[in-house]
Enzyme design. Sequence first.
Site, PDB file in Angstrom:
ATOM      1  N   HIS A  21       3.537  86.635  71.412  1.00 56.70           N
ATOM      2  CA  HIS A  21       2.472  86.629  72.429  1.00 56.70           C
ATOM      3  C   HIS A  21       2.225  88.002  73.057  1.00 56.70           C
ATOM      4  O   HIS A  21       1.129  88.266  73.539  1.00 56.70           O
ATOM      5  CB  HIS A  21       2.761  85.581  73.513  1.00 56.70           C
ATOM      6  CG  HIS A  21       3.927  85.885  74.392  1.00 56.70           C
ATOM      7  ND1 HIS A  21       5.229  85.605  74.030  1.00 56.70           N
ATOM      8  CD2 HIS A  21       3.997  86.441  75.635  1.00 56.70           C
ATOM      9  CE1 HIS A  21       6.043  85.958  74.998  1.00 56.70           C
ATOM     10  NE2 HIS A  21       5.330  86.480  75.981  1.00 56.70           N
ATOM     11  N   ASP A  22       3.236  88.861  73.071  1.00 58.27           N
ATOM     12  CA  ASP A  22       3.062  90.200  73.649  1.00 58.27           C
ATOM     13  C   ASP A  22       3.017  91.294  72.588  1.00 58.27           C
ATOM     14  O   ASP A  22       3.299  92.464  72.884  1.00 58.27           O
ATOM     15  CB  ASP A  22       4.184  90.498  74.657  1.00 58.27           C
ATOM     16  CG  ASP A  22       3.945  89.839  76.000  1.00 58.27           C
ATOM     17  OD1 ASP A  22       2.769  89.547  76.310  1.00 58.27           O
ATOM     18  OD2 ASP A  22       4.919  89.602  76.736  1.00 58.27           O
ATOM     19  N   LYS A  29       1.398  94.802  73.057  1.00 64.82           N
ATOM     20  CA  LYS A  29       1.992  95.832  73.904  1.00 64.82           C
ATOM     21  C   LYS A  29       2.622  96.951  73.100  1.00 64.82           C
ATOM     22  O   LYS A  29       3.076  97.944  73.679  1.00 64.82           O
ATOM     23  CB  LYS A  29       3.046  95.198  74.829  1.00 64.82           C
ATOM     24  CG  LYS A  29       2.429  94.315  75.906  1.00 64.82           C
ATOM     25  CD  LYS A  29       3.490  93.746  76.837  1.00 64.82           C
ATOM     26  CE  LYS A  29       2.835  92.876  77.920  1.00 64.82           C
ATOM     27  NZ  LYS A  29       3.842  92.265  78.802  1.00 64.82           N
ATOM     28  N   HIS A  33      -3.700  94.710  75.885  1.00 66.15           N
ATOM     29  CA  HIS A  33      -2.762  94.310  74.832  1.00 66.15           C
ATOM     30  C   HIS A  33      -3.193  93.022  74.138  1.00 66.15           C
ATOM     31  O   HIS A  33      -2.836  92.793  72.980  1.00 66.15           O
ATOM     32  CB  HIS A  33      -1.349  94.166  75.417  1.00 66.15           C
ATOM     33  CG  HIS A  33      -1.080  92.871  76.110  1.00 66.15           C
ATOM     34  ND1 HIS A  33      -1.475  92.610  77.393  1.00 66.15           N
ATOM     35  CD2 HIS A  33      -0.444  91.736  75.684  1.00 66.15           C
ATOM     36  CE1 HIS A  33      -1.094  91.386  77.741  1.00 66.15           C
ATOM     37  NE2 HIS A  33      -0.461  90.833  76.712  1.00 66.15           N
ATOM     38  N   HIS A  39      -3.542  83.740  76.092  1.00 65.09           N
ATOM     39  CA  HIS A  39      -2.499  83.315  77.025  1.00 65.09           C
ATOM     40  C   HIS A  39      -2.633  83.919  78.419  1.00 65.09           C
ATOM     41  O   HIS A  39      -1.842  83.589  79.317  1.00 65.09           O
ATOM     42  CB  HIS A  39      -1.095  83.582  76.454  1.00 65.09           C
ATOM     43  CG  HIS A  39      -0.667  85.012  76.449  1.00 65.09           C
ATOM     44  ND1 HIS A  39      -1.178  85.963  75.596  1.00 65.09           N
ATOM     45  CD2 HIS A  39       0.266  85.660  77.204  1.00 65.09           C
ATOM     46  CE1 HIS A  39      -0.588  87.113  75.808  1.00 65.09           C
ATOM     47  NE2 HIS A  39       0.301  86.969  76.789  1.00 65.09           N
ATOM     48  N   HIS A  40      -3.642  84.782  78.638  1.00 61.07           N
ATOM     49  CA  HIS A  40      -3.920  85.278  79.992  1.00 61.07           C
ATOM     50  C   HIS A  40      -5.232  84.756  80.542  1.00 61.07           C
ATOM     51  O   HIS A  40      -5.701  85.230  81.584  1.00 61.07           O
ATOM     52  CB  HIS A  40      -3.898  86.811  80.025  1.00 61.07           C
ATOM     53  CG  HIS A  40      -2.514  87.383  79.932  1.00 61.07           C
ATOM     54  ND1 HIS A  40      -1.552  87.149  80.874  1.00 61.07           N
ATOM     55  CD2 HIS A  40      -1.924  88.147  78.972  1.00 61.07           C
ATOM     56  CE1 HIS A  40      -0.427  87.759  80.528  1.00 61.07           C
ATOM     57  NE2 HIS A  40      -0.630  88.376  79.374  1.00 61.07           N
ATOM     58  N   ASP A  47       4.977  81.496  79.812  1.00 60.13           N
ATOM     59  CA  ASP A  47       5.162  82.930  80.057  1.00 60.13           C
ATOM     60  C   ASP A  47       5.361  83.215  81.545  1.00 60.13           C
ATOM     61  O   ASP A  47       6.282  83.950  81.933  1.00 60.13           O
ATOM     62  CB  ASP A  47       3.946  83.684  79.519  1.00 60.13           C
ATOM     63  CG  ASP A  47       4.176  85.189  79.466  1.00 60.13           C
ATOM     64  OD1 ASP A  47       5.340  85.611  79.366  1.00 60.13           O
ATOM     65  OD2 ASP A  47       3.180  85.939  79.506  1.00 60.13           O
TER      66      ASP A  47
END
Length: 536
Positions: free
Chosen positions: A376-377, A380, A405, A431-432, A460
Amino acid sequence: MTDNDEILFKDEIPPLAPAQGAKDDGWKILIVDDEADVHTVTVYMLAGQEYRGRTFYFLHAYSGEEAKIVLAEHPDIAVILLDVVMETDDSGLRLVRYIREELCNYTVRIILRTGQPGKAPAAQVILDYDIDDYKEKTELTLEKMLVTLISALRSYSFITTIENNRNGLRRIIEASSDIFERQSLQKLGCGVLSQLTSILQLKKDAVYTHASGLTASGVKDESMVLAATGDFSQYVGMHIEEIGSEAVHRALDRAKSQPHGFYCEDDKCAWYFKSKTDSENFLYFELAKDLDENDRDLLELFFTNVSLAFDNLYLNKGIEDTQKEVIFHMAETMECRSAETGSHVRRVSEYVRLLALKYGLGEEQAEMLKLASTAHDLGKIGIPDSVLNKPGPLTPEEYEIIKSHVQRGHDLLMRSSSPIIQTAARIILLHHERWDGHGYPQGLVGEETHIHGRIVAVADVFDALSNKRVYHEAWTWKEVFAHFLEESGKHFDPCLVDILLENKEDFIAIWEEYHDVCGVCAGSREALPADSDRPA
C-alpha cells in the site's frame, strides 16, 4: 395346430408362473394389450429365452392409460409389444405419439401387433409413426416372434450405447469445464472426485455413486492427500505414505508402470500423472462394480483433461508464488527505507484480512487482499528521505510530496495483468480516500471508493494510531477506538467501523502478536489527524 412354427393358444399351455424379478438385470419388455390371453401366450412363448446373456423381464398393461403409468415407473423399458386397437380403435397409435413426442423417449423399440389389420393399414402406419415393426397377431409364430424381438433388442442396445457414450462425453465436457475453474489444489482434488462420480453414473440407479476414493499431489515424494470420500475421508491432509491400505499403494504403484498411468482391476482403480513441473498426482477409487470398456475410455479421456488442469494449476501457482515474493520484497524494501521496524506491513495485512472476512468477502479474496495490502505504501519509494523520515510537522509543500506516493505507486503496477498486482495497484491509489469525499487523490465519496481501498484505509490508520512513530506517541486503545467512532461516516466507512468496534479483542490480539517492542515507525503519517499527538 402344429409345433413351434404355429402360435400357441391359452388352452394348450399350463398356468402362467409369476414374472421373474429384475434381479438378473433382464431386458424389460412391456406387453400392452387388452386381451389377457395375449399376455399369457406371449410370456409362455418367450419363457427361458435370452439375448446377450440377459433374460426377458415382462411388464404388463391392459390399456394405453395403464401403459403410461408403467412407462413412468420403468423408463428403461427396452421393447414394447403394443396392440393397436384397445379402448379405442387408435389407442396404440396414440400411445406411440405420447412416447415419442411427450415423453421424448426415442430409445424404446416399439412393435405394433394387431388382430384387426384393416383398422390401421401397415404401409401408412410405418410411414406416419416411429415404430420398428408392424405384425398381425396371427402371423407371429415362436420363431418369427423371437426374430422380431431380438432384432428390436439389438437396435435398443446400439441406441443406448450411443446415448451412453454421448452422455459420457457431455459429462467429460462439463467435468473438464468444472475442474479448469478450480483455483487451488484442494478444490481441484475435490472437483476431480466429484466429477468422477458424475462421469461414471450413466444410469439413474448406477451403483457408482457409492465409490470411495482420494486424490493426492505433491513434489519430491511429498504428496499429500488433497481430498477424499467414503472410507478414505480420514486421510485428508496426510502424507500419501501414511495411508494404511496395501491395496491403495499396490494400485498406485501399478498405475505408475502403465503407459497412460491408468490401472484398474476388480473394483480398484488408480491413476498416476507427473506434470511438467515435476509434481506427482494420484487418484485412487474403489467401485462396487467392474468398469466396462466404455467406462475405461471415458476415464482415460477425463484423466487427460485432469492432467492438463494439474499442469495449468502448478504453472499458475508458480507464477503466483513469484508475484507474492516480489510484492513482499517490495514491501520489505519500503519498510527498511522508511526506518520502520518491520511489523507495520505485517500488522496492516492481518488487520485487512480480518476486516475483509468480517465484512463478508470470501476466503480467497481476503487472502489476496491481505497480500496486496502489503504494497500500500509502495509509492513512497520515490519520496525523499528528508520528507519521509522527518520527525517534525510537514510543510504544505512536503505534504503534497507525501500525497504523491499514491499515484506513483499505482502507476508502477497499473499495467500488470496479474489479479494480485491489479488489486495492489487499486489499494495504493484508493487507501487515502475518505467516506465524506475529502480524501485524495480523487475525492471519491462513500462507496465510490472500492471496498478494498476502504478496508485498507481503516487498517492503515488503526496501525498508525496504535504504534509509536517518529512524529507521535502511541495512542491508548480507548483513544484509538474513540477516534474511529468519531470518524465513522466522515473518514471511514461506517460499516467497517462497526466491525472494528465489535471485534476489538481480535484486532488487539493481532497488535500484540506483531507489536514492535522497541523502535519507532515512520509510515502513514498523512493518514493521521492534524494533531496526532493526542486526539482532540
